[in-house]
Each structure stands twice: as structure tokens, then as C-alpha cells.
Design an enzyme around this catalytic site. Sequence first.
Site, PDB file in Angstrom:
ATOM      1  N   HIS A   1       3.364  10.640  -2.459  1.00  0.00           N
ATOM      2  CA  HIS A   1       2.750  10.463  -3.786  1.00  0.00           C
ATOM      3  C   HIS A   1       2.189  11.773  -4.326  1.00  0.00           C
ATOM      4  O   HIS A   1       1.312  11.741  -5.186  1.00  0.00           O
ATOM      5  CB  HIS A   1       1.652   9.404  -3.701  1.00  0.00           C
ATOM      6  CG  HIS A   1       0.540   9.805  -2.783  1.00  0.00           C
ATOM      7  ND1 HIS A   1       0.587   9.607  -1.432  1.00  0.00           N
ATOM      8  CD2 HIS A   1      -0.619  10.446  -3.019  1.00  0.00           C
ATOM      9  CE1 HIS A   1      -0.498  10.094  -0.873  1.00  0.00           C
ATOM     10  NE2 HIS A   1      -1.252  10.620  -1.816  1.00  0.00           N
TER      11      HIS A   1
ATOM     12  N   HIS B   1      -2.188   6.128   6.031  1.00  0.00           N
ATOM     13  CA  HIS B   1      -2.824   4.815   6.098  1.00  0.00           C
ATOM     14  C   HIS B   1      -1.808   3.699   5.855  1.00  0.00           C
ATOM     15  O   HIS B   1      -1.876   2.651   6.470  1.00  0.00           O
ATOM     16  CB  HIS B   1      -3.947   4.717   5.061  1.00  0.00           C
ATOM     17  CG  HIS B   1      -5.100   5.633   5.363  1.00  0.00           C
ATOM     18  ND1 HIS B   1      -5.805   5.569   6.538  1.00  0.00           N
ATOM     19  CD2 HIS B   1      -5.662   6.638   4.649  1.00  0.00           C
ATOM     20  CE1 HIS B   1      -6.752   6.490   6.530  1.00  0.00           C
ATOM     21  NE2 HIS B   1      -6.690   7.158   5.396  1.00  0.00           N
TER      22      HIS B   1
ATOM     23  N   CYS C   1       0.081  13.823   2.451  1.00  0.00           N
ATOM     24  CA  CYS C   1      -1.324  13.444   2.241  1.00  0.00           C
ATOM     25  C   CYS C   1      -1.719  12.369   3.252  1.00  0.00           C
ATOM     26  O   CYS C   1      -0.928  11.512   3.610  1.00  0.00           O
ATOM     27  CB  CYS C   1      -1.473  12.906   0.813  1.00  0.00           C
ATOM     28  SG  CYS C   1      -3.114  12.283   0.427  1.00  0.00           S
TER      29      CYS C   1
ATOM     30  N   CYS D   1      -2.180  15.307  -5.968  1.00  0.00           N
ATOM     31  CA  CYS D   1      -3.161  14.387  -5.368  1.00  0.00           C
ATOM     32  C   CYS D   1      -4.366  15.147  -4.842  1.00  0.00           C
ATOM     33  O   CYS D   1      -5.467  15.016  -5.350  1.00  0.00           O
ATOM     34  CB  CYS D   1      -2.540  13.540  -4.257  1.00  0.00           C
ATOM     35  SG  CYS D   1      -3.743  12.440  -3.470  1.00  0.00           S
TER      36      CYS D   1
ATOM     37  N   SER E   1      -3.458   9.807   2.810  1.00  0.00           N
ATOM     38  CA  SER E   1      -3.352   8.435   2.282  1.00  0.00           C
ATOM     39  C   SER E   1      -2.015   7.801   2.658  1.00  0.00           C
ATOM     40  O   SER E   1      -1.936   6.604   2.912  1.00  0.00           O
ATOM     41  CB  SER E   1      -3.483   8.427   0.759  1.00  0.00           C
ATOM     42  OG  SER E   1      -4.577   9.193   0.366  1.00  0.00           O
TER      43      SER E   1
HETATM   44 ZN    ZN Z   1      -2.987  11.620  -1.654  1.00  0.00          ZN
END
Ligand code: ZN
Length: 360
Positions: free
Chosen positions: A59, A43, A38, A162, A40
Site C-alpha cells: 500500500h 499485520h 510497511c 504511507c 501494516s
Molecule cells: Zn503503511
Amino acid sequence: MKAAICFEPGKPLEVRDVIIDKPGPREVLIRTAATGVCRSDLHFVDGAYPHPLPFIPGHEAAGIVEAVGDGVSTVKVGDAVVTCLSAYCGHCEYCVTGHMSLCLGGDTRRKPGEPARLRLEDGPLNQMLNLSAYAEMMLIHEHACVAINPEMPLDRACVIGCAVTTGAGAIFNAADLVPGETVAIVGCGGVGLAAVNAAKIAGAGRIIAIDPVADKRALAHKLGATDMIDSSAEGAAEEVIEMTEGGVHHAIEAVGRPASGAMAVKVLRRGGTATILGMMPLAEKVSLSAMELLQGKKLQGALMGNNRFPVEIPRLVEFYMRGMLDLDTIIAERMPLERINDAFDALRIGDSARSVITYN
Ligand code: ZN
Ligand code: ZN
């Protein structure tokens, strides 16, 4: 067990041996089957969002319950589970008023002074977002996972944890889309494609997919988009406004860039709502002008799609089993943990849909 570790932001992850503790009270040990890659994670790995070092990112996972600690009641050994970073305590104000995705989840982590769930042979190791899923095993609170239909293929189930929960939650929960209403989805990565698919399930009128990459627009079309717009083209927003006779009822931003947030606001009709899902650089802002406020336009965040994941993830699994949720199209590639850095490089370029790490 092996896991991919971030020792320094901006550097490649290193796959190393990690020591994982036994499950304590309310905790679940999971043998990971698959982890979605993902944006995220990127980041944190690239340092745009701070995280204590070293840590195991990841995650978005699915696996099989290997062991449970005292007092675990929601899952049992052998269950197929999907994890979610929206670990919830179950008794705070957010949880008891139905906004469990906003729970700060203090009780779902081990207390300072207790032995850590994860460590390196020669030092400490931090768990990310209660999960740390780029690992052969995960040790998590029982409120960070949910049991699913055992028939569900786990290499597809993981992305529900997610991307799909967030994208579908934006449509079902945050936008609360009424059948026939129009929706624009800005950005067609994993989250955006899931939002497109959910909009189709929810009976949206026009579903307008906006992305600069032709291949992603083609995927969005396959998942149910009725119109595809190249966001890099001159006058892209005006085209959406024209084809919808004044703009869309709902716009979903699924990129995490200020320009795409501005696009989501710009394509709204009077009274329309823009929902921002992406993680933008922390100093950035998205705004409504004085005129847009007078026009009744609304702007909102929707952390993880405002999910109630213990109810919603099993439902999303059933949508897949019935052929309504097309996870096979959302997933571009499967690869072993050793290739995790290649998966991140692909995300940095941003041309493909979702990569999934699988374990033996
Ligand atoms: Zn995610
Ligand atoms: Zn809570």
C-alpha cells in the site's frame, strides 16, 4: 502481470501471474515503479488483522500512469504518481469538513456485481486497501493517487505514500507542533524516522528518539533527533522527563505495541498530547490515568497522520527535492518482488529501516 499474493495468513507470499482489468470510470492503471514494505502489511499477512483471502498486500507505491478511464481529471497518462490508501470520495461529511483521511471511501471501490479489478486465472483475488501494491501494475480510483514532480526518483517517492505521510502528518497535522516545542518519537522505523525528520522541518525544540535498537537511534540522529534514548534501558521514560524538565509537549508512538503507547503517555509534560500511529493488536488499549487526566494530558489517534494527501504528498516531494526530507537515510535496501518474503522477515526482526521493492 506478476504480483505477490497472500493465500493463507502466516505463510510466505507467492509471486504469481495475475489478471488485471482495464480502467473503468474514474479509474487509473499504474505501472508500479517501487513499493515500500510497511509494517501494516505484516499485520494482514500474519493474520493479526483479518482480510478476505486471497489478496495482494502492499500500500505504499509510486509509478507511472499507463492508462485512465472515463472521467479521470486529476492525473493523465505518463504522470508520475504516488499512491495513498486514504482513498477519499470527496463528498461525505469527513471529506467536506477537511477530514478526508477518515473517509470510508465507498465510491472508490467497484460495486458488488461489477467485474473485479484483479483476479487469478482460476479464481477471485481481493484488492487490499484500494491499492494492492506488491504488483507490477495497479488499478485504482483516481482519488487514491496524486501526480508529483516528474524529477522525483520513484524508488524514494513510494515511501511518502504511507510512512512519510503518516509520520509527517503526525507532526504537522495531529500534533500541530509550534516551533520550539519538544517532541518524543517512540519507535524509529520508517514512520518514526519520518516523524523525526518532520519535527526538524517544523522547527521542534528537542527531538527525542526512543528505540531499543542502536542502529535505528543512529539513523534518527542523522535525520535530526537531538537526543537518543534506549527504550529497553531501566528508567528510559524518567530520563526523558528529566532532560525536558517535566516531559515533552508531544509524543508520537510509531510502533504499534502497548508498551510503546504507555511510554508515549508517560513522557508527556502537563497538557501534553500523545499521538498513537502504530497498529496495535486489536484487543489492546492505551489509557490515561486519573492523575494524567487531571494534568490535562491528551491521547489521540491519527489515522495515516490525518492527511490531506493530494496537497501534502506533492509538498513532501518538494521537501525531498530541496534536501530537507532525507528519504535516502530512511530506505535501507532495495530488492525485487521475488524477495518480498525476505523483506517481511527483516520487518519481523525489526532491526532495519525501510525496504523497497523495485520493478523493471
Ligand atoms: Zn503503511
Ligand atoms: Zn468521503
